[in-house]
Design a protein around this motif. Sequence first.
Motif, PDB file in Angstrom:
ATOM      1  N   UNK D 129       0.818  -1.208   0.000  1.00  0.00           N
ATOM      2  CA  UNK D 129       0.000   0.000   0.000  1.00  0.00           C
ATOM      3  C   UNK D 129       0.848   1.252   0.000  1.00  0.00           C
ATOM      4  N   UNK D 130       0.502   2.207  -0.854  1.00  0.00           N
ATOM      5  CA  UNK D 130       1.157   3.507  -0.851  1.00  0.00           C
ATOM      6  C   UNK D 130       0.239   4.548  -0.200  1.00  0.00           C
ATOM      7  N   UNK D 131      -1.042   4.304  -0.299  1.00  0.00           N
ATOM      8  CA  UNK D 131      -2.045   5.120   0.409  1.00  0.00           C
ATOM      9  C   UNK D 131      -2.721   4.186   1.410  1.00  0.00           C
ATOM     10  N   UNK D 132      -2.653   4.523   2.696  1.00  0.00           N
ATOM     11  CA  UNK D 132      -3.137   3.591   3.716  1.00  0.00           C
ATOM     12  C   UNK D 132      -4.345   4.134   4.460  1.00  0.00           C
ATOM     13  N   UNK D 133      -5.425   3.431   4.442  1.00  0.00           N
ATOM     14  CA  UNK D 133      -6.582   3.827   5.259  1.00  0.00           C
ATOM     15  C   UNK D 133      -6.349   3.382   6.703  1.00  0.00           C
ATOM     16  N   UNK D 139      -1.628   7.658  12.747  1.00  0.00           N
ATOM     17  CA  UNK D 139      -0.828   6.527  12.286  1.00  0.00           C
ATOM     18  C   UNK D 139      -0.268   6.795  10.893  1.00  0.00           C
ATOM     19  N   UNK D 140       0.767   6.061  10.556  1.00  0.00           N
ATOM     20  CA  UNK D 140       1.432   6.152   9.249  1.00  0.00           C
ATOM     21  C   UNK D 140       0.409   6.043   8.111  1.00  0.00           C
ATOM     22  N   UNK D 141       0.376   7.061   7.243  1.00  0.00           N
ATOM     23  CA  UNK D 141      -0.656   7.107   6.201  1.00  0.00           C
ATOM     24  C   UNK D 141      -0.129   6.672   4.829  1.00  0.00           C
ATOM     25  N   UNK D 142       1.079   6.132   4.789  1.00  0.00           N
ATOM     26  CA  UNK D 142       1.614   5.642   3.515  1.00  0.00           C
ATOM     27  C   UNK D 142       2.587   6.620   2.880  1.00  0.00           C
ATOM     28  N   UNK D 143       3.423   6.117   1.945  1.00  0.00           N
ATOM     29  CA  UNK D 143       4.435   6.958   1.279  1.00  0.00           C
ATOM     30  C   UNK D 143       3.866   7.683   0.065  1.00  0.00           C
ATOM     31  N   UNK D 144       2.615   7.429  -0.255  1.00  0.00           N
ATOM     32  CA  UNK D 144       1.927   8.080  -1.375  1.00  0.00           C
ATOM     33  C   UNK D 144       2.694   7.865  -2.694  1.00  0.00           C
ATOM     34  N   UNK D 163      -0.358  -4.809  -7.376  1.00  0.00           N
ATOM     35  CA  UNK D 163      -1.705  -4.508  -6.888  1.00  0.00           C
ATOM     36  C   UNK D 163      -1.568  -3.564  -5.706  1.00  0.00           C
ATOM     37  N   UNK D 164      -2.268  -2.444  -5.769  1.00  0.00           N
ATOM     38  CA  UNK D 164      -2.115  -1.447  -4.697  1.00  0.00           C
ATOM     39  C   UNK D 164      -3.428  -0.688  -4.524  1.00  0.00           C
ATOM     40  N   UNK D 165      -3.604  -0.124  -3.345  1.00  0.00           N
ATOM     41  CA  UNK D 165      -4.908   0.427  -2.970  1.00  0.00           C
ATOM     42  C   UNK D 165      -5.131   1.850  -3.468  1.00  0.00           C
ATOM     43  N   UNK D 166      -6.379   2.118  -3.857  1.00  0.00           N
ATOM     44  CA  UNK D 166      -6.789   3.468  -4.197  1.00  0.00           C
ATOM     45  C   UNK D 166      -7.868   3.857  -3.196  1.00  0.00           C
ATOM     46  N   UNK D 167      -7.742   5.038  -2.611  1.00  0.00           N
ATOM     47  CA  UNK D 167      -8.607   5.371  -1.493  1.00  0.00           C
ATOM     48  C   UNK D 167      -9.718   6.345  -1.803  1.00  0.00           C
ATOM     49  N   UNK D 168      -9.643   6.996  -2.969  1.00  0.00           N
ATOM     50  CA  UNK D 168     -10.742   7.919  -3.266  1.00  0.00           C
ATOM     51  C   UNK D 168     -10.793   8.194  -4.755  1.00  0.00           C
ATOM     52  N   UNK D 169     -11.949   8.619  -5.177  1.00  0.00           N
ATOM     53  CA  UNK D 169     -12.228   9.090  -6.526  1.00  0.00           C
ATOM     54  C   UNK D 169     -11.058   9.896  -7.088  1.00  0.00           C
ATOM     55  N   UNK D 170     -10.590  10.836  -6.285  1.00  0.00           N
ATOM     56  CA  UNK D 170      -9.551  11.758  -6.722  1.00  0.00           C
ATOM     57  C   UNK D 170      -8.216  11.051  -6.987  1.00  0.00           C
ATOM     58  N   UNK D 183      -6.790  -1.850  -5.998  1.00  0.00           N
ATOM     59  CA  UNK D 183      -7.417  -2.490  -4.844  1.00  0.00           C
ATOM     60  C   UNK D 183      -8.348  -1.527  -4.129  1.00  0.00           C
ATOM     61  N   UNK D 184      -9.558  -2.004  -3.829  1.00  0.00           N
ATOM     62  CA  UNK D 184     -10.502  -1.225  -3.016  1.00  0.00           C
ATOM     63  C   UNK D 184     -10.579  -1.880  -1.641  1.00  0.00           C
ATOM     64  N   UNK D 185     -10.254  -1.143  -0.606  1.00  0.00           N
ATOM     65  CA  UNK D 185     -10.235  -1.699   0.738  1.00  0.00           C
ATOM     66  C   UNK D 185     -11.638  -1.949   1.282  1.00  0.00           C
ATOM     67  N   UNK D 186     -11.696  -2.760   2.326  1.00  0.00           N
ATOM     68  CA  UNK D 186     -12.977  -3.147   2.911  1.00  0.00           C
ATOM     69  C   UNK D 186     -13.808  -1.928   3.319  1.00  0.00           C
TER      70      UNK D 186
END
Lengths: 349, 349, 349, 349
Positions: D129-133, D139-144, D163-170, D183-186
């Motif tokens: 993960x580069x963007x962490x929910x 807490x550590x929010x990822x290296x973006x 495979x890596x997570x995307x956290x928002x539309x933007x 990847x879309x998180x739970x």
Amino acid sequence: MIISMKLRATREEIDEVCEQVKQFGYKVHSIEGEERVVIGVVGVGDVTACMESIEAMPQVDNVVRISAPYKFVSREFRKEKTRIKVNGTEIGGDEFVVMAGPCSVESEKQIMQAAEAVAKAGAKLLRGGAFKPRTSPYDFQGMEEEGLKLLEKAKRATGLAIITEVMSERGVDLVAQYADVMQVGARNMQNFMLLKALGKCGRPVLLKRGLSSTVKELLMSAEYVTAHGNPDVILCERGIRTFETATRNTCDIAAIPVLNELTHLPVILDPSHATGKRSLVPAVSRAGVAIGADGLIVEVHPAPEKAMSDGAQSLDLAQFQKMMAELQPYLELWRESRKTQEAALSAGR
Amino acid sequence: MIISMKLRATREEIDEVCEQVKQFGYKVHSIEGEERVVIGVVGVGDVTACMESIEAMPQVDNVVRISAPYKFVSREFRKEKTRIKVNGTEIGGDEFVVMAGPCSVESEKQIMQAAEAVAKAGAKLLRGGAFKPRTSPYDFQGMEEEGLKLLEKAKRATGLAIITEVMSERGVDLVAQYADVMQVGARNMQNFMLLKALGKCGRPVLLKRGLSSTVKELLMSAEYVTAHGNPDVILCERGIRTFETATRNTCDIAAIPVLNELTHLPVILDPSHATGKRSLVPAVSRAGVAIGADGLIVEVHPAPEKAMSDGAQSLDLAQFQKMMAELQPYLELWRESRKTQEAALSAGR
Amino acid sequence: MIISMKLRATREEIDEVCEQVKQFGYKVHSIEGEERVVIGVVGVGDVTACMESIEAMPQVDNVVRISAPYKFVSREFRKEKTRIKVNGTEIGGDEFVVMAGPCSVESEKQIMQAAEAVAKAGAKLLRGGAFKPRTSPYDFQGMEEEGLKLLEKAKRATGLAIITEVMSERGVDLVAQYADVMQVGARNMQNFMLLKALGKCGRPVLLKRGLSSTVKELLMSAEYVTAHGNPDVILCERGIRTFETATRNTCDIAAIPVLNELTHLPVILDPSHATGKRSLVPAVSRAGVAIGADGLIVEVHPAPEKAMSDGAQSLDLAQFQKMMAELQPYLELWRESRKTQEAALSAGR
Amino acid sequence: MIISMKLRATREEIDEVCEQVKQFGYKVHSIEGEERVVIGVVGVGDVTACMESIEAMPQVDNVVRISAPYKFVSREFRKEKTRIKVNGTEIGGDEFVVMAGPCSVESEKQIMQAAEAVAKAGAKLLRGGAFKPRTSPYDFQGMEEEGLKLLEKAKRATGLAIITEVMSERGVDLVAQYADVMQVGARNMQNFMLLKALGKCGRPVLLKRGLSSTVKELLMSAEYVTAHGNPDVILCERGIRTFETATRNTCDIAAIPVLNELTHLPVILDPSHATGKRSLVPAVSRAGVAIGADGLIVEVHPAPEKAMSDGAQSLDLAQFQKMMAELQPYLELWRESRKTQEAALSAGR
């Protein structure tokens, strides 16, 4: 036991808690954090009574138990898996054990047909309820002693051992005359009077996990039976109640390796109740073998659409035979892995 | 009952299902949708047996029951709320009834102190367990008959009626000698042998909702008692088990108006078990009054930090008295609203 | 933080854990119990990072956090309840605030009718969604900006403040042009990108509890908004997901006093989503007032059977008016009790 | 759709409901039972709108939907499993696909070490993960984007797909530049704005099941992505939230065969989040293979006790290699069974 005090608890309040703890025979170590004081409790005493007392004190925020609340059933108490001998079969031993049969005993023909078919397919125990716990008072409540007698007849005809449910303290003696294994249903997992009576019944007990019972509570109920004299308890994962309705219950498959870490008791899986749907039973059974359960208990009926209960989750005789055949290569892997585990254990881990 | 067939079910398969339904004495109406066929079932027959049978047929996707599975306990069976007379008090009537006392009877001094204080504060029944269902076999299991005798003594001294727990079929006769109301604990809500025995015990029964029991299952358990001869059942919401750990259980407060719609039986609230935390008891009790419960059952102990069980959720005597005082204006609103309801009911709605 | 080591952890393993803890800037106190060693950790450091690290060490059994993971939102940080001014109304203050209106803005006529009726009945904010989070892509997704404009029109006509939902980071600016309060739906409670953006939106935020979010997680999400610059957060209990299906969700009413203990933020109740059933809304609303919520958010529609969403849980205009009238005596008790609390607080508790 | 009327609904009320249904373009069949009237609805129309409307009518007791609410993702729409090509690997095809790597990208050294080791052990995709929910804003929010670049570097070095997570539309455009699978998180499973944006991202999407989402809701979220233009969706069971705390989540293993019945989309298992405990990962992974998942996504870290997140559930490199070796015989059985299924399917079932 670890006690965390409320923020801003005074020195006096802390001392009061320490004094109370000491009355139960424990020693205390108090740790002054930046935010609050935490008290470590060590020694031997009546943990529950002490916890209850401390939790009730107004200056206390929280009490956490560190030691496990069970003893006889824990892996610490006994390293090797308990092997339970039933009519020439061993549960928890070198063979994966399949128990199968109808939800309820309904007639001589039905139970004899089922018994012969499941024996032929490789089951070692015949399941079948003579006393049925039904949600509705208007539903079929079982054939009672007549059902037990039919099970005995099926046993004589096939050599299968019998597992059947006992529903109350009062029924223990009667059921013990016929059963090789006494089954406790999910709704009775915390019927403590029944558990106590089973401690003295002289038969192995199959304890099904309650619909909303934690793994720890399941172990505590097993501890009731062992603490009252009966070490032969088999645990059974049968699905828990959650928000999901696609299956009748939610099969908590990970509870099997969790239990294998915590206890030496054998653990089996009930894929029928765990899913409530016939088409899912073979896949979930494979998962049970692969994850290291000690056996399965499966609902099988000669004519599911005529079953008086649980028809939708019962395999018919051909489906059961097919599933058993398909399980074979997984059972071979199971046996190998069991041997590796035992070698590791005897080598002293 | 509504049966939906699988997509692509053939005419033959549909006919087969219709035939099977008719064997249970029902008539069928089949509706051909764009996607699938749906079969409506009408008439009188053994619903459960028929459902079980149809659900087990492979061409069937789903069966939905339309009619309620309970009868005697339903609002359709009886429109007016059941009023249960206990020692001069009426539960389900014009007065909100408070039951209070310690979790367990622990000593004569303890129970007498508690009884006197709760009577003075306005409680009408004294609660106190002589037989205790405990998760661990090593925890205090209650004073048994000695505890019942102390309750009797407290009753003579204060005039309070006694509500106390019965844990098994075998204990019913003994407990019925002392109790005015027989309490069934949450873990025994589906101990069907106990429920049957209570159908003949000659005393009102307080039935606590199981930790993971639905409202419908609670009603089915009440139906067991009534169908076996005892119409005097009081239901009790005491919190259900969910993922939330901030409270011991999750108080399903909306279950109270839901039950008031579905059944004529009185419904009370246990704010102590519903929260597990003393500081929350007064607020949740107010909610119980405002939402229209018929009463409360509250844990009260002369010295919670010395309690052998449930200390953390027990009010002390002064806290209980304060709570009862603060409830008064809410109880006045309760009485007015009860009168309005009765007027509406007798006007024929 | 408290670390419990595995049984039989060696001295060396214990030292290794202590060393690891110290690297995060903490001090350790190790307590040798009969069964195992427990390590108390005190000082100031990055708690989460340290916990994550220690939990990952194989000789560690369990790590328990003692300090709360949130700061700005806690009662320790601020004793008095946060009062949030919205268009002349104060949420969290001396008046119980009712927000009401339809689930979705559907047409000018609908929203104007609703607005006038709820204003007349005593609501201070108008709710109505212009962007709708719908489980199905085929369902009505809202009128979008056109809906926002209709809300503005209703505001001008009635003086009601506007609360409406924002569904993503990207939508924040647009919604903030029209809304007095930005609503975050239950399914977005942990949409952290949205929460961060709301930290800078310059409007109060109403944060709905997620379907399966704990009270602690709700507070952590509020902490996101406050830590990113916006202290004006209103929390909303709207029912959680459990096994019970008699109601759409399970109203966790006790979460309200729990939150009142843990946080200074205002807490309101949504009786519509909490139950999913119109007939239950008035009773649950009474409970919300009695238990000490700061307000309600209620779905009201001029013609529920024509609503494009949530019709079954919407009151019609007359029902809402009747409910508001019936709440009056409870609101009087609420005001008195609020005054008592404030007096107690200013007296210094 | 089936509508059951309230008991004692009048002829007029029934007609009113039938009229309302017809306005949505449906036909009605009314069935008069002994107790109540049931109305069957057939034809083509806007199901949800019609249901919402009918449910809101006071004389209606209950409305049950018969047809599935999803279309493109259903097995009825497409019989053969969707095969998704990613960087030369096929998900949903003839090979079981393993994705592995750390929870978060933390440094070049960490991700390169992890990538090389998991590639060598047989993984085909690298997770990280580069963007962490994160539950806490502290807490550590990822290296973006820097993290995304390191993933690209690891891809060039090892040939693994990313495979890596995307956290928002933007964030969709940015992540799509680097990721082979989005990847879309739970916690974002019902972030509908994100799902819509992913419908147009031109990359396959891995959709994790929400903590308390039903299987049907998971399918509806997949339907969002497909209905907005992207047919390449992979579903992921990662444990649900229940009352059990022995594991971080409850692995709903039966959801895998349930999904295989309902949808043609590939389904993988995340044994790391499903259990939260490293020691359980190998056993649960075996179960995943045996039950017929299409792949696994596993957390692996070069030094779990130094991980910035999820260390306790991460395997180290040697543990992962060992697990992969032990899975081999199960993977052989998996391949055989996959062939049998395909043969059956092409034979026309």
